[in-house]
Write a protein that holds these residues in place. Structure first.
Motif, PDB file in Angstrom:
ATOM      1  N   GLN A 294     -33.147 -12.799  16.428  1.00  0.00           N
ATOM      2  CA  GLN A 294     -33.354 -13.515  15.651  1.00  0.00           C
ATOM      3  C   GLN A 294     -32.061 -13.986  14.759  1.00  0.00           C
ATOM      4  O   GLN A 294     -31.584 -13.149  14.048  1.00  0.00           O
TER       5      GLN A 294
ATOM      6  N   LYS B   9     -33.324 -19.693  12.586  1.00  0.00           N
ATOM      7  CA  LYS B   9     -33.942 -19.687  13.696  1.00  0.00           C
ATOM      8  C   LYS B   9     -35.283 -19.014  13.901  1.00  0.00           C
ATOM      9  O   LYS B   9     -35.483 -17.660  13.520  1.00  0.00           O
ATOM     10  N   GLN B  10     -35.961 -19.348  15.263  1.00  0.00           N
ATOM     11  CA  GLN B  10     -36.987 -18.563  15.326  1.00  0.00           C
ATOM     12  C   GLN B  10     -36.512 -17.468  16.497  1.00  0.00           C
ATOM     13  O   GLN B  10     -35.576 -17.470  17.045  1.00  0.00           O
ATOM     14  N   ARG B  11     -37.446 -16.309  16.288  1.00  0.00           N
ATOM     15  CA  ARG B  11     -37.322 -15.267  17.077  1.00  0.00           C
ATOM     16  C   ARG B  11     -37.364 -15.438  18.718  1.00  0.00           C
ATOM     17  O   ARG B  11     -38.263 -16.132  19.009  1.00  0.00           O
ATOM     18  N   GLU B  12     -36.272 -15.044  19.518  1.00  0.00           N
ATOM     19  CA  GLU B  12     -36.450 -15.682  20.827  1.00  0.00           C
ATOM     20  C   GLU B  12     -36.373 -14.234  21.753  1.00  0.00           C
ATOM     21  O   GLU B  12     -35.701 -13.244  21.504  1.00  0.00           O
TER      22      GLU B  12
END
Length: 115
Positions: free
Chosen positions: A39, A43-46
């Motif tokens: 993350q 931003k979103q966790r990916e």
């Protein structure tokens, strides 16, 4: 619940390498999937990479050919070898595990890639 502890993060220059480790307090055989997420700020966790108990791996397109997930069953540890690092790889990296879904998480380790 099995505890996951990440290590190996740090500051590295563009093009450098790091190896992250995720040590489990119990047997990793209790999970049918383990993975690494990241993350970045804002931003979103990916999902970065996953490894099933059957040995199947999968990677985010952005890291294919550069990152490798692996495990050492005897040490109950999962690794993420990261090569050719880029500034866009800068993030907090999390180890996760589960049975079908990721429901067990580590505390994260910071990876910073400088220009």
């Amino acid at each position: 619940q099995v505890r996951l502890v990440e290590s190996g993060g740090g500051l590295v220059q563009t093009g450098g390498s790091l190896r992250l480790s995720c040590a489990a307090s119990g047997s990793i055989f209790s999970f049918n999937v383990m993975g690494w997420f990241r993350q970045a700020p804002g931003k979103q966790r990916e999902l970065v990479a996953l490894l099933t108990s059957g040995g199947r791996t999968d990677y985010a397109d952005s890291v294919k050919g550069r990152f490798t997930i692996s495990r050492d069953n005897a040490k109950n540890t999962v690794y993420l070898q990261m090569n050719s690092l880029k500034p866009d790889d800068t993030a907090v990296y999390y180890c996760a595990s589960g049975r079908g879904v990721f429901d067990n998480w580590g505390q994260g380790t910071q990876v910073t890639v400088s220009l």
